[in-house]
Design an enzyme around this catalytic site. Structure first.
Site, PDB file in Angstrom:
ATOM      1  N   GLU A   1       7.524   3.252  26.380  1.00 27.36           N
ATOM      2  CA  GLU A   1       8.381   4.210  27.080  1.00 27.36           C
ATOM      3  C   GLU A   1       8.544   5.477  26.229  1.00 27.36           C
ATOM      4  O   GLU A   1       8.424   6.596  26.722  1.00 27.36           O
ATOM      5  CB  GLU A   1       9.746   3.552  27.322  1.00 27.36           C
ATOM      6  CG  GLU A   1      10.381   3.918  28.622  1.00 27.36           C
ATOM      7  CD  GLU A   1      11.731   3.237  28.799  1.00 27.36           C
ATOM      8  OE1 GLU A   1      12.003   2.196  28.153  1.00 27.36           O
ATOM      9  OE2 GLU A   1      12.521   3.757  29.601  1.00 27.36           O
TER      10      GLU A   1
ATOM     11  N   GLY B   1      20.277   4.254  31.225  1.00 25.42           N
ATOM     12  CA  GLY B   1      21.503   3.505  31.448  1.00 25.42           C
ATOM     13  C   GLY B   1      21.641   2.343  30.476  1.00 25.42           C
ATOM     14  O   GLY B   1      22.728   2.015  30.017  1.00 25.42           O
TER      15      GLY B   1
ATOM     16  N   THR C   1      18.034   3.652  25.011  1.00 25.65           N
ATOM     17  CA  THR C   1      17.786   5.052  24.677  1.00 25.65           C
ATOM     18  C   THR C   1      16.604   5.112  23.714  1.00 25.65           C
ATOM     19  O   THR C   1      16.472   4.279  22.820  1.00 25.65           O
ATOM     20  CB  THR C   1      19.053   5.731  24.097  1.00 25.65           C
ATOM     21  OG1 THR C   1      18.767   7.098  23.835  1.00 25.65           O
ATOM     22  CG2 THR C   1      19.536   5.086  22.815  1.00 25.65           C
ATOM     23  N   GLN C   2      15.707   6.071  23.943  1.00 28.21           N
ATOM     24  CA  GLN C   2      14.514   6.182  23.124  1.00 28.21           C
ATOM     25  C   GLN C   2      14.531   7.471  22.305  1.00 28.21           C
ATOM     26  O   GLN C   2      14.969   8.508  22.781  1.00 28.21           O
ATOM     27  CB  GLN C   2      13.241   6.224  23.983  1.00 28.21           C
ATOM     28  CG  GLN C   2      12.833   4.897  24.579  1.00 28.21           C
ATOM     29  CD  GLN C   2      13.735   4.486  25.719  1.00 28.21           C
ATOM     30  OE1 GLN C   2      14.447   3.488  25.646  1.00 28.21           O
ATOM     31  NE2 GLN C   2      13.751   5.255  26.781  1.00 28.21           N
TER      32      GLN C   2
HETATM   33  N1  LIG Z   1      15.333  13.741  36.660  1.00 29.40           N
HETATM   34  C1  LIG Z   1      15.079  12.468  36.763  1.00 29.40           C
HETATM   35  N2  LIG Z   1      15.909  11.699  36.123  1.00 29.40           N
HETATM   36  C2  LIG Z   1      15.689  10.416  36.209  1.00 29.40           C
HETATM   37  C3  LIG Z   1      14.625   9.881  36.944  1.00 29.40           C
HETATM   38  N3  LIG Z   1      14.700   8.582  36.818  1.00 29.40           N
HETATM   39  C4  LIG Z   1      15.775   8.316  36.042  1.00 29.40           C
HETATM   40  N4  LIG Z   1      16.395   9.432  35.688  1.00 29.40           N
HETATM   41  C5  LIG Z   1      17.617   9.564  34.856  1.00 29.40           C
HETATM   42  O1  LIG Z   1      17.689   8.416  34.037  1.00 29.40           O
HETATM   43  C6  LIG Z   1      19.049   8.038  33.834  1.00 29.40           C
HETATM   44  C7  LIG Z   1      19.221   6.608  34.238  1.00 29.40           C
HETATM   45  O2  LIG Z   1      18.429   5.804  33.447  1.00 29.40           O
HETATM   46  P1  LIG Z   1      17.665   4.531  34.006  1.00 29.40           P
HETATM   47  O3  LIG Z   1      16.209   4.879  34.143  1.00 29.40           O
HETATM   48  O4  LIG Z   1      18.317   4.016  35.250  1.00 29.40           O
HETATM   49  O5  LIG Z   1      17.936   3.483  32.863  1.00 29.40           O
HETATM   50  P2  LIG Z   1      16.928   2.852  31.780  1.00 29.40           P
HETATM   51  O6  LIG Z   1      16.306   1.675  32.454  1.00 29.40           O
HETATM   52  O7  LIG Z   1      17.836   2.462  30.640  1.00 29.40           O
HETATM   53  O8  LIG Z   1      15.942   3.910  31.400  1.00 29.40           O
HETATM   54  C8  LIG Z   1      19.879   9.009  34.646  1.00 29.40           C
HETATM   55  O9  LIG Z   1      20.310  10.034  33.786  1.00 29.40           O
HETATM   56  C9  LIG Z   1      18.901   9.553  35.641  1.00 29.40           C
HETATM   57  O10 LIG Z   1      19.304  10.859  36.013  1.00 29.40           O
HETATM   58  C10 LIG Z   1      13.727  10.752  37.615  1.00 29.40           C
HETATM   59  O11 LIG Z   1      12.781  10.376  38.276  1.00 29.40           O
HETATM   60  N5  LIG Z   1      14.022  12.045  37.478  1.00 29.40           N
HETATM   61 CA   LIG Z   2      14.634   5.477  32.528  1.00 30.33          CA
END
Ligand SMILES: Nc1nc2c(ncn2[C@@H]2O[C@H](COP(=O)(O)OP(=O)(O)O)[C@@H](O)[C@H]2O)c(=O)[nH]1
Ligand SMILES: [Ca+2]
Length: 430
Positions: free
Chosen positions: A204, A234, A237-238
């Site tokens: 990632e 969510g 964090t990377q």
């Molecule tokens: N702009 C944008 N933000 C994204 C997209 N997908 C996820 N995010 C952002 O990623 C964050 C949520 O992280 P998420 O992907 O659900 O969690 P993770 O599994 O910990 O990476 C929020 O700030 C979203 O706005 C995307 O396709 N476009």
């Molecule tokens: Ca994500």
């Protein structure tokens, strides 16, 4: 070093020559949209991904992550399509790409991207895998409308899950993935082997770094002044950057350094994914609610919240009641101490980050825009201390719910918490 940054608000598709890879931020204002697309399209190539090895000093086939390989199985001079699911901890998103290839000896160009998303993410259905997989069925309908039926059978569909599923017990995560695979296989699209999986945190981070640096022109420039990336999701964090100092390479934990070869250059990256320190997971930990599941009537309290506040909040399919500490402490100082306990001993800090430039996105962007640190449409350039300043401001102000979220955002920046570090906050548009 400053970098300008932009947020592409155009939801409509645009044409972008991803094959040429010679974007300049000024000349391609919508590059960020392409940026995320590239991460995802790269991920479409599962066979390639499986070659990336997180072990130190492993040479990988990352050259083939580049768009030149996007003439995947269905290349022809007509449009070709690819479907990518990003199964994040807070939502599932579908990206449907179409490419055109004008001449058979040229690389395909990204023609269009269609995007749709659902909330909550798959991990919210940990105990209801069939129901979780149904959310994918809905999104596949979007793909059926977007891709001409004559192309369905040759259009690959891939789903990569991130930290939400990484945090689940393996059995539950596998049950979800298996249900999802069934749904994909019922669809008319091409389902390659290994098309449904959990992406590892190192991939990632690396993919985001490669993409940002291609699109800012750094990987093929002479000077190779690459930028680091910070992605605050969510649940994880990377942080990824190219160390300039030998000290960093020598003093970092072995598994934070990953080597790969690309375009005849070997890159030794510093990369790490902090599982459980995504914005929402870190908030749960601060509340003392992590791993407690649904606890009836219990109210999780924190000095990060206004004293008289009480509310409900959902994450990962669980509802939590939370609130401030009545007659207790409230405000920045005590909140800071609480959050510090959550991250204590978990973060690795590197001196040279003080001088480095990072592109920050996901919740870094969202929270910075929510609190007017940056413009929602154009993004901006910030220093870590700007986040800190804002955290103090919102925690000492009137009862703003924001502040709880905010302090965590700021703390999550700790891997680079040298206040002089420049952070270019950018957005990856939906
Ligand atoms: N702009 C944008 N933000 C994204 C997209 N997908 C996820 N995010 C952002 O990623 C964050 C949520 O992280 P998420 O992907 O659900 O969690 P993770 O599994 O910990 O990476 C929020 O700030 C979203 O706005 C995307 O396709 N476009
Ligand atoms: Ca994500």
């Amino acid at each position: 070093m400053h970098l300008s940054s932009v947020k592409d608000k155009t939801a409509t598709a645009h044409r972008a020559d991803i094959a040429a890879l010679n974007y300049k931020m000024d000349s391609e204002p919508s590059f960020l949209r392409t940026l995320f697309s590239l991460i995802l399209v790269s991920s479409l190539l599962d066979s390639v991904l499986s070659e990336v090895d997180a072990c130190p000093d492993t040479k990988t086939g990352l050259e083939s992550l580049l768009p030149s390989t996007m003439s995947i199985q269905n290349a022809s001079i007509e449009s070709v399509y690819g479907i990518m699911f990003d199964a994040g901890s807070t939502g599932t998103r579908i990206h449907i790409y179409s490419f055109t290839q004008k001449y058979s000896d040229q690389l395909p160009e990204l023609e269009r991207e269609i995007f749709e998303s659902v909330k909550p993410g798959l991990s919210a259905y940990a105990d209801l895998p069939e129901q979780g997989a149904e959310t994918i069925r809905g999104l596949l309908e979007v793909a059926k409308n977007a891709v001409p039926s004559s192309h369905w059978r040759k259009t690959p569909v891939v789903l990569k899950a991130t930290a939400g599923l990484r945090l689940l017990p393996e059995k539950k995560a596998l049950a979800l993935l298996s249900e999802v695979k069934d749904i994909l296989e019922e669809s008319p699209f091409l389902v390659p082997d290994n098309s449904v999986s959990i992406m590892n945190g190192t991939y990632e981070g690396i993919l985001a770094w490669i993409t940002v640096n291609f699109l800012t022109g750094q990987l093929y420039s002479q000077s190779k002044q690459t930028v680091g990336i910070l992605d605050l999701g969510g649940a994880s964090t990377q942080i990824t950057f190219l160390p300039q100092s030998e000290e960093t390479l020598e003093q970092s934990p072995l598994d934070f350094i990953t080597s790969f070869k690309m375009f005849h250059t070997t890159y030794k990256l510093y990369t790490h994914s902090y599982l459980g320190l995504g914005l929402k997971a870190a908030r749960l930990a601060t509340l003392g609610a992590l791993g407690t599941g649904a606890v009836d009537k219990q109210v999780f309290r924190s000095s990060c919240l206004p004293r008289n506040m009480e509310s409900m909040w959902q994450f990962g399919g669980v509802s939590y009641r939370y609130g401030g500490i009545e007659n207790g402490e409230s405000g920045f100082k005590s909140c800071y101490a609480e959050v510090l306990r959550v991250v204590a001993g978990k973060l690795h800090r590197v001196d040279e980050m003080k001088e480095s430039t990072f592109y920050a996105f996901s919740y870094y962007y969202d929270r910075a825009a929510d609190t007017n640190l940056i413009d929602y449409d154009t993004g901006g350039i910030l220093e870590v201390r700007d986040f800190e300043r804002k955290a103090i401001e919102v925690t000492s102000g009137c009862a703003r719910l924001f502040y709880f979220l905010f302090v965590i955002t700021w703390k999550a920046l700790l891997p680079v918490a040298h206040s002089s570090a420049w952070t270019s906050v950018t957005s990856l548009p939906y």
